[in-house]
Design a protein around this motif. Structure first.
Motif, PDB file in Angstrom:
ATOM      1  N   TYR A  13       0.839  -1.205   0.000  1.00  0.00           N
ATOM      2  CA  TYR A  13       0.000   0.000   0.000  1.00  0.00           C
ATOM      3  C   TYR A  13       0.876   1.259   0.000  1.00  0.00           C
ATOM      4  O   TYR A  13       0.601   2.224  -0.712  1.00  0.00           O
ATOM      5  N   ARG A  14       1.921   1.254   0.800  1.00  0.00           N
ATOM      6  CA  ARG A  14       2.834   2.413   0.830  1.00  0.00           C
ATOM      7  C   ARG A  14       3.485   2.621  -0.532  1.00  0.00           C
ATOM      8  O   ARG A  14       3.515   3.733  -1.068  1.00  0.00           O
ATOM      9  N   ASN A  15       3.999   1.527  -1.089  1.00  0.00           N
ATOM     10  CA  ASN A  15       4.668   1.631  -2.398  1.00  0.00           C
ATOM     11  C   ASN A  15       3.742   2.197  -3.466  1.00  0.00           C
ATOM     12  O   ASN A  15       4.164   2.939  -4.343  1.00  0.00           O
ATOM     13  N   GLU A  16       2.456   1.814  -3.387  1.00  0.00           N
ATOM     14  CA  GLU A  16       1.491   2.236  -4.410  1.00  0.00           C
ATOM     15  C   GLU A  16       0.762   3.527  -4.031  1.00  0.00           C
ATOM     16  O   GLU A  16      -0.192   3.915  -4.707  1.00  0.00           O
ATOM     17  N   LEU A  17       1.173   4.158  -2.927  1.00  0.00           N
ATOM     18  CA  LEU A  17       0.532   5.393  -2.453  1.00  0.00           C
ATOM     19  C   LEU A  17      -0.972   5.219  -2.224  1.00  0.00           C
ATOM     20  O   LEU A  17      -1.766   6.125  -2.522  1.00  0.00           O
ATOM     21  N   ARG A  18      -1.355   4.070  -1.727  1.00  0.00           N
ATOM     22  CA  ARG A  18      -2.749   3.821  -1.330  1.00  0.00           C
ATOM     23  C   ARG A  18      -2.869   4.265   0.122  1.00  0.00           C
ATOM     24  O   ARG A  18      -2.211   3.687   1.002  1.00  0.00           O
TER      25      ARG A  18
END
Lengths: 444, 444
Positions: free
Chosen positions: A382-387
């Motif tokens: 989620y962090r990597n994908e800016l979710r």
């Protein structure tokens, strides 16, 4: 030595991707509302925020415990909670979380059933189970829960199950019925006439804010939940949730975080709980959000059609259903992860030589370790994908932890309603379908 | 005389509030895709649309029935389906719908459990229940379902439960295990070595499209579901779902209707099922939508972040949770109502003199009548408020009706993916969290 109280942990605030400016604006607004709540804390059940004070009401806990003890003295084998929406969602949330989803199959002593809607097949099964108990001369308890006392489904189901009870307990049926309702509702009057035990819901406590009242406490006490610990957890988080500084106030902070998403056109709030037993807790929060924050009109009566769609996902189950959408789809969802630091039990995966070729990195690990690795992996993705997300860690399945969680969520909802300029306590649009249903019932 | 086949009814198309122009555009596009599907119908399992042909595979039904009969000959008291996502959602959907949510409590013969995630408390309870059966020398069947054969949770749970099985069935444990997997997966090889019964999933049938394969058929046959009727229902709706005219093709029509919502910025699709037993059917569809239509990239590989958030609501239960949001909140949700024309059973509300003052217009009515009045009232309210919806009426709880519903929904999803320019069969973004979880499992 007093045991250390295990508090819930709030983490990953930065992963919500909210600008500092949003917090500065919220800070000014929420200070006013925090002061209103502080005032309400001193007013017992007289303010619209009456729910705040339920966990401080020792007399309530005592009177519920008395009725529960008297009822348990009948040695019942079956408890049926007849109620829908705010009348059973909180009970089911705490029961499932602490007693587990296989409770009825593992515990012969007192099984529990929820008669909410008027599904004929569900009720037929329930009648069959109940009649089997009554035929064996076992006691079956009906807990009729309705704030108004006139909820269509609840009255229909109560009539049906009371009729069956009377067939087997002709002269003593009143001993097996406990009504939970507003003082002086029609159901309250029925309870007086019929000599049912009656437990009052304070007038200013609405269904979706009533889990800490007799609505939740009575059936939970029957089911062996430590209701004192539930209240204590709620009390212990209340003070911080009335802090004037948003940073030190987890309810104001999460409300601001969700409000910040709203400003970015993110209107879906997914509560992603990493435990099968917590699905009902998610559904309890779903009602709290749906009814408190889904509004046609703002406080001034202007048509605004504001609302947040609450969704519930279970980890890791729903990763195999919705992770593709969550990680690949539109940026329209904010997520609150809920995990346990430790479960009530644990098991280590044994070496299974037969399956050695399949995997792999789980043999010799505990199930808790695997769940934790999955939850952590998801948060990194989620962090990597800016979710955007925040995360809550519950220390363990305990009434104390759930008390904290639920009180925090109810206060969060009040702050969020304030930021969105909505009344968190009404649900006027529900009447739109109820009116049509009444017409159909009256005229066929 | 042959019994009349009861087909599902599609109604209220006009309440979806879609312009004729949308249908005209869709008509031109979907004719091409319908022709592709017609072609796929002649290609057995060789096309990406292989799922279409499962209901026509008599040999499949027969081989599953043979394995089920041989397994039932062991007189098992417990079936544990070890699988997650597409490996159990379809089974659970049909089982709950037809056997009911109190199945385990009402049927002593063969209880069923689903080991999906690695929740320690859930598994501890399951181990306890399983060990009780094994101690009584009863047979427990493990159905390990994994397309790849290497799903983390499934392998971990299989290792755990197989270990327990072996303690009690040292030399004969292989008789109690049935593996459902791709031919030549690692799990398939294990099954050959260990002499487990093995059922193949065709390579081109993905998990979320696999309910009509051995994935769904084997456990459902074990649980007394008429899998021939499930297939027959699916077959009987397939022809209409390959019609070139959108108007005569319910799958193309519903796909167009949902696509039309998407064009109006309505990105939430709520499946509102008026039966407690249908919640799992809603969750099956939730995966189908989530994984098939939630995509980072379109077919050409361009980043698009397209997706529909599928939600599930149960009538009348969730009216007491979310009706306020649905009728008062933002216009961001499209609804598909699903009702039964009749349930398997019915009960008439008896006169309850004690409760006479509470209500009501329900005494003397049947539960089916009340549910119907509530569902109709809700639809009138949705129309009045211009909340877009369509409605499906299932004739009754039957394998035949569910076969129709599920095949229609799978074909609808393929058409909808075509209109949205997405690949309905992949789920590449799931790897984003799995990779992180593997890193954590490998390095602690």
């Amino acid at each position: 030595m007093k045991p250390v109280k295990k508090v819930i942990q709030f983490t990953d605030w930065d992963a919500a991707l909210i600008e500092d400016a949003t917090f500065e604006i919220a800070e000014r607004h929420l200070e006013m509302e925090a002061n209103v709540l502080r005032q309400a804390r001193t007013q017992n059940y007289d303010s619209p925020y009456a729910f705040l004070n339920l966990p401080y009401d020792d007399a309530l806990g005592q009177s519920v415990s008395r009725v529960a003890q008297a009822t348990l003295a009948l040695e019942p084998s079956m408890l049926i909670v007849i109620g829908i929406g705010g009348s059973n969602l909180g009970t089911k949330a705490v029961h499932d979380a602490l007693n587990g989803i296989f409770y009825n199959e593992l515990n012969a002593t007192l099984k529990v059933y929820f008669a909410d809607t008027t599904d004929p097949d569900m009720l037929t099964a329930l009648v069959r189970i109940m009649e089997t108990q009554l035929k064996q001369d076992r006691a079956v308890i009906l807990n009729i829960v309705s704030k108004s006392g006139t909820t269509t489904e609840t009255v229909a189901n109560a009539a049906l199950l009371l009729d069956l009870l009377k067939k087997y307990k002709k002269d003593s049926y009143h001993k097996y019925v406990v009504a939970t309702t507003d003082e002086n509702s029609k159901l309250w009057q029925v309870a007086q006439q019929e000599k049912f035990a009656a437990l009052a819901i304070p007038a200013n406590v609405g269904g979706r804010y009533s889990v800490m009242s007799a609505v939740g406490l009575f059936p939970l006490a029957m089911l062996g939940i430590d209701i004192k610990q539930l209240h204590e957890g709620a009390r212990d988080i209340t003070d911080s949730c009335l802090e004037l500084s948003v940073e030190e106030n987890p309810a104001a902070r999460s409300a601001t975080t969700i409000f910040g998403q709203y400003g970015k056109n993110i209107f879906i709030h997914n509560t992603f709980l990493f435990a099968s037993e917590l699905e009902s807790l998610g559904k309890w929060y779903r009602q709290l959000v749906g009814e408190s924050l889904g509004k046609e009109k703002n406080k001034a009566g202007r048509v605004v059609h504001v609302g947040i769609t609450p969704t519930v996902a279970i980890g890791s189950t729903d990763l195999h259903s919705l992770a593709q959408l969550y990680l690949g789809g539109p940026y329209d969802t904010f997520t609150t992860f809920v995990t346990y630091a430790s479960f009530a039990t644990d098991i280590t995966i044994p070496p299974a030589p037969e399956l050695k070729s399949l995997d792999t990195n789980t043999q010799g690990l505990s199930l808790t370790h695997i769940m934790d690795a999955i939850a952590r992996g998801v948060k990194v993705a989620y962090r990597n994908e800016l979710r955007p997300f925040i995360a809550i860690e519950l220390p363990e399945p305990s009434a104390y932890a759930l008390g904290q969680f639920m009180q925090w969520k109810m206060i969060e909802t009040v702050y969020l309603a304030y930021l969105l300029d909505l009344n968190p306590f009404d649900q006027p649009n529900v009447e739109l379908y109820k009116r049509e249903t009444r017409k159909i019932l009256n005229h066929g």
